[in-house]
Design a protein around this motif. Structure first.
Motif, PDB file in Angstrom:
ATOM      1  N   ASP A   1       0.805  -1.218   0.000  1.00  0.00           N
ATOM      2  CA  ASP A   1       0.000   0.000   0.000  1.00  0.00           C
ATOM      3  C   ASP A   1       0.840   1.270   0.000  1.00  0.00           C
ATOM      4  O   ASP A   1       0.677   2.144  -0.849  1.00  0.00           O
ATOM      5  N   GLY A   2       1.772   1.367   0.938  1.00  0.00           N
ATOM      6  CA  GLY A   2       2.594   2.570   1.024  1.00  0.00           C
ATOM      7  C   GLY A   2       3.508   2.743  -0.173  1.00  0.00           C
ATOM      8  O   GLY A   2       3.738   3.859  -0.648  1.00  0.00           O
ATOM      9  N   VAL A   3       4.035   1.641  -0.674  1.00  0.00           N
ATOM     10  CA  VAL A   3       4.909   1.687  -1.848  1.00  0.00           C
ATOM     11  C   VAL A   3       4.149   2.218  -3.057  1.00  0.00           C
ATOM     12  O   VAL A   3       4.647   3.067  -3.814  1.00  0.00           O
ATOM     13  N   LEU A   4       2.922   1.755  -3.232  1.00  0.00           N
ATOM     14  CA  LEU A   4       2.117   2.189  -4.371  1.00  0.00           C
ATOM     15  C   LEU A   4       1.794   3.671  -4.280  1.00  0.00           C
ATOM     16  O   LEU A   4       1.868   4.403  -5.273  1.00  0.00           O
ATOM     17  N   LEU A   5       1.428   4.125  -3.085  1.00  0.00           N
ATOM     18  CA  LEU A   5       1.137   5.556  -2.911  1.00  0.00           C
ATOM     19  C   LEU A   5       2.346   6.402  -3.264  1.00  0.00           C
ATOM     20  O   LEU A   5       2.228   7.421  -3.951  1.00  0.00           O
ATOM     21  N   ARG A   6       3.521   5.988  -2.778  1.00  0.00           N
ATOM     22  CA  ARG A   6       4.738   6.773  -3.036  1.00  0.00           C
ATOM     23  C   ARG A   6       5.063   6.803  -4.522  1.00  0.00           C
ATOM     24  O   ARG A   6       5.514   7.829  -5.046  1.00  0.00           O
ATOM     25  N   ARG A   7       4.844   5.689  -5.193  1.00  0.00           N
ATOM     26  CA  ARG A   7       5.149   5.654  -6.628  1.00  0.00           C
ATOM     27  C   ARG A   7       4.265   6.632  -7.384  1.00  0.00           C
ATOM     28  O   ARG A   7       4.713   7.265  -8.354  1.00  0.00           O
ATOM     29  N   LEU A   8       3.028   6.776  -6.961  1.00  0.00           N
ATOM     30  CA  LEU A   8       2.131   7.730  -7.605  1.00  0.00           C
ATOM     31  C   LEU A   8       2.422   9.163  -7.190  1.00  0.00           C
ATOM     32  O   LEU A   8       2.256  10.099  -7.971  1.00  0.00           O
ATOM     33  N   LEU A   9       2.865   9.330  -5.950  1.00  0.00           N
ATOM     34  CA  LEU A   9       3.104  10.678  -5.433  1.00  0.00           C
ATOM     35  C   LEU A   9       4.434  11.259  -5.910  1.00  0.00           C
ATOM     36  O   LEU A   9       4.541  12.471  -6.136  1.00  0.00           O
ATOM     37  N   ASP A  10       5.441  10.409  -6.069  1.00  0.00           N
ATOM     38  CA  ASP A  10       6.791  10.891  -6.378  1.00  0.00           C
ATOM     39  C   ASP A  10       6.863  11.788  -7.617  1.00  0.00           C
ATOM     40  O   ASP A  10       7.575  12.800  -7.595  1.00  0.00           O
ATOM     41  N   PRO A  11       6.168  11.464  -8.727  1.00  0.00           N
ATOM     42  CA  PRO A  11       6.292  12.326  -9.908  1.00  0.00           C
ATOM     43  C   PRO A  11       5.558  13.664  -9.771  1.00  0.00           C
ATOM     44  O   PRO A  11       5.770  14.556 -10.611  1.00  0.00           O
ATOM     45  N   LEU A  12       4.707  13.784  -8.774  1.00  0.00           N
ATOM     46  CA  LEU A  12       3.905  14.996  -8.652  1.00  0.00           C
ATOM     47  C   LEU A  12       4.756  16.131  -8.097  1.00  0.00           C
ATOM     48  O   LEU A  12       5.599  15.924  -7.233  1.00  0.00           O
ATOM     49  N   PRO A  13       4.542  17.350  -8.560  1.00  0.00           N
ATOM     50  CA  PRO A  13       5.417  18.461  -8.188  1.00  0.00           C
ATOM     51  C   PRO A  13       5.185  18.948  -6.761  1.00  0.00           C
ATOM     52  O   PRO A  13       4.185  18.610  -6.119  1.00  0.00           O
ATOM     53  N   SER A  14       6.106  19.732  -6.286  1.00  0.00           N
ATOM     54  CA  SER A  14       5.949  20.404  -4.997  1.00  0.00           C
ATOM     55  C   SER A  14       4.649  21.209  -5.010  1.00  0.00           C
ATOM     56  O   SER A  14       4.291  21.812  -6.019  1.00  0.00           O
ATOM     57  N   GLY A  15       3.946  21.188  -3.877  1.00  0.00           N
ATOM     58  CA  GLY A  15       2.659  21.867  -3.808  1.00  0.00           C
ATOM     59  C   GLY A  15       1.490  20.959  -4.113  1.00  0.00           C
ATOM     60  O   GLY A  15       0.335  21.380  -4.010  1.00  0.00           O
ATOM     61  N   SER A  16       1.792  19.699  -4.478  1.00  0.00           N
ATOM     62  CA  SER A  16       0.726  18.718  -4.670  1.00  0.00           C
ATOM     63  C   SER A  16       0.227  18.230  -3.315  1.00  0.00           C
ATOM     64  O   SER A  16       0.818  18.519  -2.268  1.00  0.00           O
ATOM     65  N   PHE A  17      -0.867  17.475  -3.323  1.00  0.00           N
ATOM     66  CA  PHE A  17      -1.485  17.011  -2.081  1.00  0.00           C
ATOM     67  C   PHE A  17      -1.793  15.524  -2.163  1.00  0.00           C
ATOM     68  O   PHE A  17      -2.032  14.984  -3.248  1.00  0.00           O
ATOM     69  N   LEU A  18      -1.792  14.896  -0.993  1.00  0.00           N
ATOM     70  CA  LEU A  18      -2.253  13.521  -0.845  1.00  0.00           C
ATOM     71  C   LEU A  18      -3.412  13.515   0.140  1.00  0.00           C
ATOM     72  O   LEU A  18      -3.307  14.064   1.242  1.00  0.00           O
TER      73      LEU A  18
END
Length: 273
Positions: free
Chosen positions: A176-193
């Motif tokens: 679960d955490g690995v998948l979230l990070r993989r999706l979040l990593d390409p998103l720029p600064s100022g993005s949200f989870l």
């Protein structure tokens, strides 16, 4: 791409109406129309074990609406990636955010055939907003990130809100955490989870009975502690009030009188620095 478009190419004929399905159970419990008798039976068995299940699921839905409204209105986010979309229940995420930001782009992601069959109901954007449905599996994040839909609708030079609402409790750790990070990593600064997921902290016996009903139907369900949910947000800046039961996140009058013991979902929103 048109203002609303379906992508992915899977045929809705894969729908298995002989087995209960988490999206359809959820739909039944919150009062939707897109389910079968097997899902009704599952939902009723779960509510017999925990009568507050309907309260909990509805409060989770309201949490999603408050969260994305805040992100669109207060944070000015105009791009949303929603994984584990589930069946459409109005107001859908894009309807909420496009009321605040009419030009917002929303990519819905789900791999459930019942959701694909109803995807057209998600695709009701009016210009200038854009909405698309991607038939893809969250457990294969690269397929999401490399899809033409993702690349066309989401500009990675601008903030994106990644929302995972009531989906992670169907994915066992540590994936679960690995998948979230993989999706979040390409998103720029100022993005949200934004995340909501199941917990048994407040009603352990009752949630245990609900979990047994899911598991008996071949549906994995993972409950998490506050610390375990909080780990999803490591390195991010939590938005006030932080990690809370979903009905306590910026509550309105719709949350009046709801007790912690009636809600089995923890939720939070955080900013990527």
């Amino acid at each position: 791409m048109a203002h609303g478009e379906q992508a992915g190419g899977q045929a809705p004929g894969r729908i298995d109406t002989s087995r209960a399905h988490p999206a359809r159970i959820y739909d039944y419990v919150i009062g939707g129309k897109d389910h079968y008798q097997v899902d009704v039976d599952a939902g009723e068995a779960m509510m017999e074990g925990w009568p507050s299940l309907r309260v909990s699921m509805r409060q989770n839905r309201l949490f999603m609406q408050r969260v994305v409204r805040h992100l669109a209105r207060e944070a000015g986010v105009r791009q949303f990636l929603d994984v584990g979309t589930g069946l459409p229940t109005s107001p859908n995420l894009h309807e909420v955010v496009q009321r605040e930001q009419p030009d917002a782009s929303v990519v819905y992601v789900d791999n459930d055939p019942i959701v694909l069959a109803h995807a057209e109901a998600l695709l009701t954007s009016a210009p200038p907003g854009r909405t698309a449905y991607l038939d893809a599996d969250m457990r294969e994040p690269d397929a999401i990130l490399e899809s033409p839909v993702f690349k066309e609708l989401l500009d990675l030079k601008q903030p994106v809100a990644l929302t995972a609402i009531a989906v992670l409790h169907f994915i066992r750790p540590p994936a679960d955490g690995v998948l979230l990070r993989r999706l979040l990593d390409p998103l720029p600064s100022g993005s949200f989870l934004a995340v909501s997921t199941a917990t048994d902290v407040y009603a352990p016996a009752e949630i245990g009975r609900v979990k047994e009903q899911y598991e008996s139907r071949g549906i994995p369900m993972v409950t998490r502690t506050e610390a375990e949910v909080g780990a999803f947000f490591d390195g991010l800046e939590l938005v006030a009030p932080g990690l809370t039961p979903v009905h306590r996140w910026r509550p309105t009058e719709e949350q009046a009188g709801v007790a912690d013991e009636q809600v089995a979902m923890l939720g939070a929103v955080a900013r990527k620095p």
